[in-house]
Scaffold this motif. Structure first.
Motif, PDB file in Angstrom:
ATOM      1  N   GLU A 102       1.108  -5.142 -10.346  1.00 16.64           N
ATOM      2  CA  GLU A 102       0.379  -6.461 -10.249  1.00 16.64           C
ATOM      3  C   GLU A 102      -0.305  -6.590  -8.725  1.00 16.64           C
ATOM      4  O   GLU A 102      -0.441  -5.625  -7.983  1.00 16.64           O
ATOM      5  CB  GLU A 102       1.614  -7.241  -9.721  1.00 16.64           C
ATOM      6  N   SER A 103      -1.040  -7.762  -8.689  1.00 15.53           N
ATOM      7  CA  SER A 103      -1.910  -7.750  -7.199  1.00 15.53           C
ATOM      8  C   SER A 103      -1.270  -7.600  -5.975  1.00 15.53           C
ATOM      9  O   SER A 103       0.042  -7.952  -5.985  1.00 15.53           O
ATOM     10  CB  SER A 103      -2.460  -9.181  -7.317  1.00 15.53           C
ATOM     11  N   GLY A 104      -1.549  -6.695  -5.122  1.00 12.94           N
ATOM     12  CA  GLY A 104      -0.916  -6.365  -4.186  1.00 12.94           C
ATOM     13  C   GLY A 104      -0.086  -5.337  -4.223  1.00 12.94           C
ATOM     14  O   GLY A 104       0.638  -4.639  -3.252  1.00 12.94           O
ATOM     15  N   ALA A 105      -0.005  -4.591  -5.297  1.00 12.05           N
ATOM     16  CA  ALA A 105       0.998  -3.351  -5.413  1.00 12.05           C
ATOM     17  C   ALA A 105       0.536  -2.063  -5.094  1.00 12.05           C
ATOM     18  O   ALA A 105       1.319  -1.215  -4.656  1.00 12.05           O
ATOM     19  CB  ALA A 105       1.074  -3.188  -7.069  1.00 12.05           C
ATOM     20  N   GLY A 106      -0.540  -2.004  -4.342  1.00  7.80           N
ATOM     21  CA  GLY A 106      -1.337  -0.778  -3.648  1.00  7.80           C
ATOM     22  C   GLY A 106      -2.288  -0.139  -4.354  1.00  7.80           C
ATOM     23  O   GLY A 106      -2.585   1.034  -4.015  1.00  7.80           O
ATOM     24  N   LYS A 107      -2.714  -0.711  -5.610  1.00  9.23           N
ATOM     25  CA  LYS A 107      -3.844   0.232  -6.429  1.00  9.23           C
ATOM     26  C   LYS A 107      -5.002   0.498  -5.628  1.00  9.23           C
ATOM     27  O   LYS A 107      -5.356   1.694  -5.636  1.00  9.23           O
ATOM     28  CB  LYS A 107      -4.028  -0.553  -7.623  1.00  9.23           C
ATOM     29  N   SER A 108      -5.611  -0.444  -5.076  1.00  4.82           N
ATOM     30  CA  SER A 108      -6.736  -0.467  -4.256  1.00  4.82           C
ATOM     31  C   SER A 108      -6.495   0.599  -3.045  1.00  4.82           C
ATOM     32  O   SER A 108      -7.353   1.457  -2.708  1.00  4.82           O
ATOM     33  CB  SER A 108      -7.304  -1.643  -3.595  1.00  4.82           C
ATOM     34  N   THR A 109      -5.317   0.638  -2.579  1.00  2.82           N
ATOM     35  CA  THR A 109      -5.076   1.216  -1.193  1.00  2.82           C
ATOM     36  C   THR A 109      -4.935   2.741  -1.859  1.00  2.82           C
ATOM     37  O   THR A 109      -5.566   3.860  -1.243  1.00  2.82           O
ATOM     38  CB  THR A 109      -3.678   1.288  -0.640  1.00  2.82           C
TER      39      THR A 109
ATOM     40  N   TYR B 269       0.350  -1.234   7.104  1.00  3.42           N
ATOM     41  CA  TYR B 269      -0.540  -2.180   7.807  1.00  3.42           C
ATOM     42  C   TYR B 269       0.467  -3.159   8.347  1.00  3.42           C
ATOM     43  O   TYR B 269       1.127  -3.984   7.633  1.00  3.42           O
ATOM     44  CB  TYR B 269      -1.422  -3.070   6.695  1.00  3.42           C
TER      45      TYR B 269
ATOM     46  N   THR C 123       3.549  -4.527   6.662  1.00  4.68           N
ATOM     47  CA  THR C 123       3.391  -4.222   5.078  1.00  4.68           C
ATOM     48  C   THR C 123       3.110  -2.741   4.836  1.00  4.68           C
ATOM     49  O   THR C 123       2.249  -2.097   5.485  1.00  4.68           O
ATOM     50  CB  THR C 123       2.125  -4.840   4.842  1.00  4.68           C
TER      51      THR C 123
ATOM     52  N   ALA D 113       1.441  -0.760   2.237  1.00  2.09           N
ATOM     53  CA  ALA D 113       0.744  -0.771   1.057  1.00  2.09           C
ATOM     54  C   ALA D 113       0.949   0.243  -0.138  1.00  2.09           C
ATOM     55  O   ALA D 113       0.701   0.174  -1.243  1.00  2.09           O
ATOM     56  CB  ALA D 113      -1.026  -0.567   1.405  1.00  2.09           C
TER      57      ALA D 113
END
Ligand SMILES: Nc1ncnc2c1ncn2[C@@H]1O[C@H](COP(=O)(O)OP(=O)(O)OP(=O)(O)O)[C@@H](O)[C@H]1O
Length: 247
Positions: free
Chosen positions: A41-48, A17, A20, A22
């Motif tokens: 951690e938050s922002g590590a790319g899990k949701s992506t 993105y 960034t 992801a």
């Protein structure tokens, strides 16, 4: 012997993105019938990563095969069909508040213009909510809501179940019950499960492997030791508080 096609295979997958990344050059194979944890951690790319596995996001570079096919190369209709074989469970349950438990579970069938009330009844029974079929979500506890969400995800018998922090809104005892239900789901339906969570205990309890993401990169894949599955003898809230507080 013929090897079963992996449920998903990511080859050098990067999702960018702007500046960034992801996901950054991720290689990952998800084998049929496994339960794999994804932690970071938050922002590590899990949701992506979940978006990629659910075929709603596509890599900027690299290649993804879901059930042996590249979702990017499918028509809209074929991709929708592929996605019907993938179930999703969320932290916030995502139930329709103006529909009963039974209607919520029946929803994926309805969207496929199928009416199979026996399937819905079977799933109600499977998650232990037969007595609550005509209640509305507001009349349920968090654990019961997550059971409805899991039943809804399973009603179309998906081969792959993606779970996005499914126990993060639940207390310790309810978390253990939901994790047991997910482990039973793999045992009884052969479902492959991806469990995104920040709770290492949850990964220890039911996962075979854990993928560790850091700033989009897959740092390591750890095999979960059988000893991690051991449950404390006393599962009361007081005993849990004593363990955590060292009291
Ligand atoms: N649509 C988007 N547009 C811009 N940046 C995005 C987008 N989606 C994700 N990102 C960025 O990509 C990185 C990974 O995000 P992602 O949501 O996958 O992380 P996460 O591990 O799921 O985080 P969390 O645990 O907080 O949900 C973050 O830096 C995020 O800001």
């Amino acid at each position: 012997m013929l090897q079963a096609t992996p449920v998903a295979a990511l080859d050098a997958v990067t999702v960018s993105y702007g500046s960034t990344k992801a996901l950054d050059n991720v290689d990952l194979t998800i084998e049929r019938g496994e339960i794999i944890g994804v932690i970071g951690e938050s922002g590590a790319g899990k949701s992506t990563l979940l978006g990629i596995l659910d075929a709603v996001e596509h890599p900027t570079t690299g290649r993804v095969l879901i059930e042996g096919t590249d979702p990017k190369e499918l028509s809209g209709r074929a991709r929708r069909q592929l996605r019907r074989r993938i179930g999703m469970v969320f932290q916030g349950f995502n139930l329709l508040s103006n529909r009963t438990v039974r209607q919520n579970i029946a929803l994926p069938l309805k969207l496929q213009r199928r009416s199979e009330p026996t399937l819905v009844t079977e799933l109600l029974d499977y998650v232990g909510l037969s007595d609550h079929a005509d209640r509305y979500p507001a009349q349920l506890s968090g654990g019961q809501k997550q059971r409805v969400a899991i039943a809804r995800a399973l009603v179309t018998r998906p081969g792959l179940l993606l779970c996005d922090e499914p126990t993060s809104a639940l207390d310790t005892r309810t978390t253990a019950d939901i994790l047991d239900l997910l482990a039973d789901t793999r045992r009884d339906f052969g479902t492959t499960i991806v469990l995104v969570t920040h709770e290492l205990d949850a990964v220890g309890a039911i996962c075979d492997r854990a993928a560790i993401l850091e700033q989009g990169a897959l740092k390591s894949i750890l095999a979960v030791a059988p000893s991690a599955r051991e449950r404390p003898e006393d599962t009361s809230y007081l005993a849990h508080a004593r363990r955590v507080l060292g009291a």
